[in-house]
Design a protein around this motif. Structure first.
Motif, mmCIF file in Angstrom:
data_model
loop_
_atom_site.group_PDB
_atom_site.id
_atom_site.type_symbol
_atom_site.label_atom_id
_atom_site.label_comp_id
_atom_site.label_asym_id
_atom_site.label_seq_id
_atom_site.Cartn_x
_atom_site.Cartn_y
_atom_site.Cartn_z
ATOM 1 N N ALA A 316 18.010 63.153 20.006
ATOM 2 C CA ALA A 316 18.581 61.930 20.572
ATOM 3 C C ALA A 316 18.844 62.084 22.067
ATOM 4 O O ALA A 316 19.250 63.144 22.541
ATOM 5 C CB ALA A 316 19.877 61.569 19.849
ATOM 6 N N THR A 317 18.602 61.007 22.812
ATOM 7 C CA THR A 317 18.942 60.960 24.232
ATOM 8 C C THR A 317 20.416 60.612 24.372
ATOM 9 O O THR A 317 20.894 59.649 23.777
ATOM 10 C CB THR A 317 18.089 59.902 24.953
ATOM 11 O OG1 THR A 317 16.711 60.280 24.879
ATOM 12 C CG2 THR A 317 18.493 59.774 26.404
ATOM 13 N N LEU A 318 21.137 61.391 25.171
ATOM 14 C CA LEU A 318 22.582 61.213 25.322
ATOM 15 C C LEU A 318 22.903 60.802 26.755
ATOM 16 O O LEU A 318 22.473 61.454 27.710
ATOM 17 C CB LEU A 318 23.315 62.514 24.983
ATOM 18 C CG LEU A 318 24.833 62.514 25.219
ATOM 19 C CD1 LEU A 318 25.522 61.517 24.290
ATOM 20 C CD2 LEU A 318 25.405 63.907 25.036
ATOM 21 N N LYS A 319 23.653 59.700 26.887
ATOM 22 C CA LYS A 319 24.118 59.255 28.193
ATOM 23 C C LYS A 319 25.600 58.941 28.083
ATOM 24 O O LYS A 319 26.001 58.021 27.378
ATOM 25 C CB LYS A 319 23.341 58.019 28.658
ATOM 26 C CG LYS A 319 23.739 57.543 30.061
ATOM 27 C CD LYS A 319 22.872 56.374 30.515
ATOM 28 C CE LYS A 319 23.241 55.934 31.922
ATOM 29 N NZ LYS A 319 22.397 54.806 32.393
ATOM 30 N N LEU A 320 26.413 59.728 28.787
ATOM 31 C CA LEU A 320 27.864 59.552 28.745
ATOM 32 C C LEU A 320 28.384 59.289 30.153
ATOM 33 O O LEU A 320 27.990 59.977 31.102
ATOM 34 C CB LEU A 320 28.550 60.802 28.192
ATOM 35 C CG LEU A 320 28.281 61.205 26.747
ATOM 36 C CD1 LEU A 320 29.047 62.464 26.408
ATOM 37 C CD2 LEU A 320 28.648 60.085 25.796
ATOM 38 N N SER A 321 29.247 58.305 30.285
ATOM 39 C CA SER A 321 29.948 58.043 31.526
ATOM 40 C C SER A 321 31.433 58.020 31.202
ATOM 41 O O SER A 321 31.937 57.042 30.635
ATOM 42 C CB SER A 321 29.503 56.711 32.135
ATOM 43 O OG SER A 321 30.167 56.471 33.358
ATOM 44 N N CYS A 322 32.108 59.108 31.510
ATOM 45 C CA CYS A 322 33.502 59.290 31.103
ATOM 46 C C CYS A 322 34.416 59.087 32.301
ATOM 47 O O CYS A 322 34.357 59.847 33.277
ATOM 48 C CB CYS A 322 33.717 60.681 30.509
ATOM 49 S SG CYS A 322 32.608 61.052 29.127
ATOM 50 N N HIS A 323 35.256 58.066 32.248
ATOM 51 C CA HIS A 323 36.181 57.780 33.339
ATOM 52 C C HIS A 323 37.486 58.546 33.125
ATOM 53 O O HIS A 323 37.964 58.687 32.002
ATOM 54 C CB HIS A 323 36.487 56.279 33.413
ATOM 55 C CG HIS A 323 35.278 55.410 33.257
ATOM 56 N ND1 HIS A 323 34.093 55.666 33.906
ATOM 57 C CD2 HIS A 323 35.060 54.298 32.509
ATOM 58 C CE1 HIS A 323 33.209 54.750 33.588
ATOM 59 N NE2 HIS A 323 33.766 53.904 32.729
ATOM 60 N N ILE A 324 38.048 59.022 34.206
ATOM 61 C CA ILE A 324 39.378 59.634 34.213
ATOM 62 C C ILE A 324 39.475 60.730 33.152
ATOM 63 O O ILE A 324 40.171 60.625 32.149
ATOM 64 C CB ILE A 324 40.488 58.573 33.990
ATOM 65 C CG1 ILE A 324 40.194 57.342 34.844
ATOM 66 C CG2 ILE A 324 41.842 59.153 34.348
ATOM 67 C CD1 ILE A 324 40.123 57.621 36.334
ATOM 68 N N VAL A 325 38.721 61.807 33.379
ATOM 69 C CA VAL A 325 38.790 62.966 32.498
ATOM 70 C C VAL A 325 39.877 63.896 33.025
ATOM 71 O O VAL A 325 39.757 64.453 34.102
ATOM 72 C CB VAL A 325 37.436 63.704 32.442
ATOM 73 C CG1 VAL A 325 37.531 64.940 31.560
ATOM 74 C CG2 VAL A 325 36.362 62.771 31.925
ATOM 75 N N VAL A 326 40.942 64.044 32.271
ATOM 76 C CA VAL A 326 42.057 64.886 32.678
ATOM 77 C C VAL A 326 42.340 65.958 31.638
ATOM 78 O O VAL A 326 42.494 67.139 31.941
ATOM 79 C CB VAL A 326 43.332 64.042 32.922
ATOM 80 C CG1 VAL A 326 44.495 64.954 33.303
ATOM 81 C CG2 VAL A 326 43.086 63.008 34.003
ATOM 82 N N SER A 327 42.366 65.548 30.384
ATOM 83 C CA SER A 327 42.761 66.446 29.307
ATOM 84 C C SER A 327 41.690 67.496 29.045
ATOM 85 O O SER A 327 40.502 67.188 28.913
ATOM 86 C CB SER A 327 43.028 65.634 28.038
ATOM 87 O OG SER A 327 43.150 66.476 26.919
ATOM 88 N N ASP A 328 42.118 68.762 28.953
ATOM 89 C CA ASP A 328 41.199 69.832 28.588
ATOM 90 C C ASP A 328 40.679 69.645 27.169
ATOM 91 O O ASP A 328 39.533 69.987 26.865
ATOM 92 C CB ASP A 328 41.894 71.194 28.711
ATOM 93 C CG ASP A 328 42.162 71.564 30.161
ATOM 94 O OD1 ASP A 328 41.542 70.949 31.051
ATOM 95 O OD2 ASP A 328 42.985 72.466 30.395
ATOM 96 N N ALA A 329 41.513 69.089 26.288
ATOM 97 C CA ALA A 329 41.104 68.863 24.899
ATOM 98 C C ALA A 329 39.985 67.832 24.829
ATOM 99 O O ALA A 329 39.026 67.990 24.066
ATOM 100 C CB ALA A 329 42.304 68.421 24.064
ATOM 101 N N ASP A 330 40.092 66.760 25.638
ATOM 102 C CA ASP A 330 39.039 65.741 25.647
ATOM 103 C C ASP A 330 37.732 66.324 26.182
ATOM 104 O O ASP A 330 36.654 66.085 25.627
ATOM 105 C CB ASP A 330 39.466 64.546 26.505
ATOM 106 C CG ASP A 330 40.604 63.755 25.867
ATOM 107 O OD1 ASP A 330 40.797 63.881 24.647
ATOM 108 O OD2 ASP A 330 41.289 63.025 26.595
#
Length: 584
Positions: A316-330
């Motif tokens: 599968a082709t994966l495209k992620l745009s993650c806003h405001i990444v702060v948490s190490d767990a996330d």
């Protein structure tokens, strides 16, 4: 003197009318002869045309040719659709008869010419219709006329200027769409400029009587109840920019996906569940076995929450745009999912070790805002702007953003963490776009410096001092000393007696430098140029020479500078642009 008698004019007038009648009769006879001869000529031309190979084609084949011609003209945005293909009806009587008698030729309605819509509806008879319309003041009536035929519409794509106009369009549409396979609804309002503008809410009764053939659903700036009957049997689901109050719970989101076993494309933007602290068990996992494209764009916590519960094929082709990444767990959840793309479809080799599809090309991009991106390809790319060939879509495309106040260690955490979970053992091409200055040098060496197959590096957008320093760092001392001092301490050493030490990037053959100012100090010292020459000579002495150097769109670089570089590198490719100089 005897007066001359005045002759009456009546006989002359009568003679004139008689003559005119005779002329008119003669003209009509001539016109009749001309028409008869023209008819004979047309008949002869028709007989002549009938001898041509194209005229002997069966009607079915000729109809298919016309359909292909129309399909070629119909490509592009709805606003650009034309009816140039209708010219086939002007070629000959036979072609016109075949074209008008082919219903499929008239099924893609052209709303740029509204007057044609009613005629196309008639000529299409009962063939399935394609409605692809950008609704405006001139086309509203024509679109509404076409919507009355919803019972035979196969594809319905509507773009309206507002939610209210979209609502009016669907206010009287029949509730059954038994042939509908594709439904695309969108409004063109700029919701970034006006985020509180109302979005169109899909009525629960829309096509509720019959939408059993629906396979592709795309909604932009529209709200949808996730219990809707439209979310069944889909192979393609795209939802962008929904109101926060209409997003599903994590449990409902997973329930819907479990009912879509044939889903191939999942594209969600500002539509993911936002209840990351829900009571849904982390062990609940939905396997999307048919998925080929996964695109998610939401806050990092929402992306991480969704990915914790999803499994997709490694292809599968994966495209992620993650806003405001702060948490190490996330971040850990996101990177664990990325790593699982290879582990989920591991092939057991004869040595009983899992095989991972290698990454051959990697791009790391720094943005003007606090954001960075990473793209990966399974094939080797040249990354050369001079080639003029666009790069193919990446099969891994990650974009991370974070609060502007957080900068310390963010590159090492995100890029370092991402590269740690990616199979980079076979990496052959590495591309830095406006990213060299922000990247920690130790991370650059740790993640890429020892890769045995890395043959090409491109640096674009910023000064390259750090990259050049890393290229001549000594692996034995790089971890204990400041590598950035290499260019000042490791100058040319022609009289070395000891064995030249090993270098990082041992297989590097091609260096591409773009959009670099070779006089970054702006005092005429050409610091970047001297650093580049020192680096090239140093690697040559260590028997790890660069064989090809490409220079593109660089500032303050003259012909004599390039000539100096050609004395150090076998193959120098330069675009010949001398820019950044002031003429007095």
């Amino acid at each position: 003197m005897q007066d001359t008698p005045i002759l009456s004019s009546e006989p002359q007038i009568q003679d004139f009318y008689e003559i005119q009648k005779t002329v008119d009769v003669a003209r009509r006879r001539i016109d009749q002869d001309i028409e008869r001869l023209e008819g004979a000529i047309r008949a002869l031309k028709s007989r002549r045309n009938s001898l041509a190979g194209i005229s002997r084609f069966p009607t079915e084949i000729l109809s298919r040719i016309f359909i292909c011609c129309a399909a070629t003209c119909e490509r592009g945005e709805p606003a650009q659709l034309t009816m140039d293909w209708v010219k086939v009806t002007h070629v000959s009587r036979h072609w016109r008869t075949v074209a008008i008698g082919c219903p499929r030729l008239w099924t893609t309605l052209v709303f740029t010419q509204p007057r044609w819509v009613e005629e196309m509806l008639k000529r299409s008879k009962m063939a399935p219709l394609v409605i692809d319309a950008r609704v405006g003041s001139k086309s509203t009536e024509a679109v509404q006329l076409a919507m009355d035929h919803i019972s035979r519409v196969r594809e319905l794509s509507i773009v309206c200027p507002s939610a209210s106009s979209l609502g009016k369009l669907f206010s009287s549409v029949p509730r059954a769409a038994p042939m509908l396979q594709i439904l695309v609804l969108s409004t063109t309002i700029n919701y970034y400029a006006d985020p509180f503008r109302d979005k169109y809410s899909i009525p629960t009764e829309l096509f509720s009587d019959d939408s059993s053939q629906l396979r592709r659903l795309e909604l932009i700036h529209c709200n949808l109840d996730w219990t809707s009957h439209l979310l069944k049997g889909l192979t393609h689901l795209k939802i962008h920019d929904t109101a926060p109050g209409t997003r599903p719970s994590t449990s409902l989101f997973l329930d819907v996906l479990e009912q879509l076993p044939t889903l191939t494309v999942l594209d969600l933007k500002d539509a993911l569940p936002s209840d990351g602290s829900s009571t849904v068990s982390h062990q609940r996992n939905v396997k999307l076995r048919s998925l080929t494209n996964l695109h998610l764009s939401d806050p990092g916590s929402d992306c991480a929450n969704a990915l914790r519960h999803l499994s997709v094929p490694s292809s599968a082709t994966l495209k992620l745009s993650c806003h405001i990444v702060v948490s190490d767990a996330d971040l850990s959840s996101i990177l664990t999912f990325v790593s699982g793309l290879w582990e989920s479809a591991a092939i057991v080799s004869s040595a009983a070790k899992p095989y991972k599809c290698p990454i051959r090309s990697l791009r790391i991009r720094g943005f003007g805002s606090p954001a960075l991106g990473l793209q990966a390809w399974p094939t080797v790319l040249s990354f050369q702007a001079l080639s003029g060939n666009p790069d193919p879509p990446p099969f891994i495309d990650l974009c991370f953003q974070w609060p502007s106040g957080i900068t310390l260690g963010i590159w090492d955490k995100i890029i370092g963490g991402a590269c740690a979970v990616l199979p980079l053992e076979q990496l052959a091409s590495l591309d830095f776009v406006s990213a060299i200055r922000q990247m920690p040098e130790q991370m650059l060496l740790r993640r890429f410096g020892k890769l045995a197959h890395l043959r090409s590096i491109r640096a674009s957008g910023l000064a390259i001092h750090m990259l050049l320093s890393a290229m001549i760092a000594e692996p034995s001392t790089a971890t204990s000393t400041n590598v950035s001092a290499n260019l000042s301490t490791q100058k040319l050493s022609h009289n070395r007696e000891e064995m030249p030490p090993a270098v990082f990037f041992p297989s590097l053959l091609h260096l591409i430098i773009e959009e670099t100012n070779f006089d970054s100090s702006c005092n005429g010292e050409y610091a970047e140029l001297e650093d580049l020459k020192a680096c090239l000579m140093e690697r040559y002495e260590r028997k790890a020479e660069v064989r090809k150097l490409t220079l593109s769109r660089c500032r303050r670089l003259r012909t004599e500078h390039v000539d100096e570089l050609r004395e150090l590198v076998v193959n120098v490719v330069w675009d010949g642009l001398e820019t950044g100089f002031t003429n007095f």
